[in-house]
Motif scaffolding. Structure first.
Motif, PDB file in Angstrom:
ATOM      1  N   ALA A  70       0.829  -1.207   0.000  1.00  0.00           N
ATOM      2  CA  ALA A  70       0.000   0.000   0.000  1.00  0.00           C
ATOM      3  C   ALA A  70       0.862   1.255   0.000  1.00  0.00           C
ATOM      4  CB  ALA A  70      -0.943  -0.005   1.209  1.00  0.00           C
ATOM      5  N   ALA A  71       1.998   1.212   0.700  1.00  0.00           N
ATOM      6  CA  ALA A  71       2.923   2.353   0.697  1.00  0.00           C
ATOM      7  C   ALA A  71       3.487   2.570  -0.706  1.00  0.00           C
ATOM      8  CB  ALA A  71       4.049   2.128   1.705  1.00  0.00           C
ATOM      9  N   LEU A  72       3.827   1.483  -1.377  1.00  0.00           N
ATOM     10  CA  LEU A  72       4.322   1.597  -2.756  1.00  0.00           C
ATOM     11  C   LEU A  72       3.244   2.153  -3.690  1.00  0.00           C
ATOM     12  CD1 LEU A  72       6.390  -1.702  -3.125  1.00  0.00           C
ATOM     13  CD2 LEU A  72       7.248   0.624  -2.776  1.00  0.00           C
ATOM     14  N   GLY A  86      -3.922   7.310  -3.237  1.00  0.00           N
ATOM     15  CA  GLY A  86      -2.908   6.480  -2.603  1.00  0.00           C
ATOM     16  C   GLY A  86      -2.911   6.613  -1.092  1.00  0.00           C
ATOM     17  N   LYS A  87      -3.169   7.823  -0.626  1.00  0.00           N
ATOM     18  CA  LYS A  87      -3.198   8.083   0.821  1.00  0.00           C
ATOM     19  C   LYS A  87      -4.250   7.214   1.506  1.00  0.00           C
ATOM     20  CE  LYS A  87      -4.626  11.756   3.962  1.00  0.00           C
ATOM     21  NZ  LYS A  87      -5.099  13.134   4.039  1.00  0.00           N
ATOM     22  N   TYR A  88      -5.436   7.154   0.943  1.00  0.00           N
ATOM     23  CA  TYR A  88      -6.505   6.392   1.582  1.00  0.00           C
ATOM     24  C   TYR A  88      -6.274   4.888   1.483  1.00  0.00           C
ATOM     25  CZ  TYR A  88      -9.006  10.543   2.772  1.00  0.00           C
ATOM     26  OH  TYR A  88      -9.348  11.733   3.341  1.00  0.00           O
ATOM     27  N   ILE A  89      -5.639   4.432   0.421  1.00  0.00           N
ATOM     28  CA  ILE A  89      -5.276   3.019   0.334  1.00  0.00           C
ATOM     29  C   ILE A  89      -4.309   2.681   1.475  1.00  0.00           C
ATOM     30  CG2 ILE A  89      -4.003   1.292  -1.019  1.00  0.00           C
ATOM     31  CD1 ILE A  89      -5.124   2.719  -3.533  1.00  0.00           C
ATOM     32  N   PHE A  90      -3.310   3.547   1.657  1.00  0.00           N
ATOM     33  CA  PHE A  90      -2.332   3.295   2.713  1.00  0.00           C
ATOM     34  C   PHE A  90      -2.956   3.401   4.100  1.00  0.00           C
ATOM     35  CE2 PHE A  90       0.764   4.693   5.851  1.00  0.00           C
ATOM     36  CZ  PHE A  90       1.639   3.609   5.805  1.00  0.00           C
ATOM     37  N   ILE A  91      -3.732   4.446   4.336  1.00  0.00           N
ATOM     38  CA  ILE A  91      -4.348   4.640   5.657  1.00  0.00           C
ATOM     39  C   ILE A  91      -5.225   3.439   6.028  1.00  0.00           C
ATOM     40  CG2 ILE A  91      -6.081   5.992   6.919  1.00  0.00           C
ATOM     41  CD1 ILE A  91      -4.892   8.488   5.579  1.00  0.00           C
TER      42      ILE A  91
END
Length: 108
Positions: A70-72, A86-91
């Motif tokens: 998710a960070a990638l 991307g932020k919400y995927i990671f969070i």
């Protein structure tokens, strides 16, 4: 199974519409985080009850791997100018991992 307790007849209606009212609180970032904390914590309990401690370790490794992925993805989306996506995927994945690592997540 719950539907069959009410009736054995189940109908498929492909043109049906369903509208959900989602209040403003549920759209807040803190609520989003809490939802995934609880998801991770409940998944740990489910895996442990069904398959034991070794399965919990395997699931933890899976969540760590998914958090790294998710960070990638966040970086990839940011490079394409889609930082928020991307932020919400990671969070979501980060908070799932955090909830998995907590002994208990209490949500009202």
């Amino acid at each position: 199974h719950q539907v069959k307790k009410i009736s054995q007849q189940v109908f498929y209606v492909p043109d049906a519409w369903l509208y959900h009212h989602i209040d403003a609180h549920r759209l807040q970032l803190e609520n989003f985080k809490t939802l995934f904390l609880k998801t991770g914590n409940e998944e740990k309990k489910r895996v442990k009850a069904e398959d034991g401690n070794i399965a919990v370790i395997k699931k933890g490794v899976e969540f760590i791997t998914k958090t790294f992925a998710a960070a990638l993805l966040w970086i990839m989306f940011a490079l394409k100018g889609e930082y928020s996506k991307g932020k919400y995927i990671f969070i979501s994945q980060w908070n799932t991992l955090k909830g998995f690592c907590k002994p208990e997540v209490f949500v009202r």
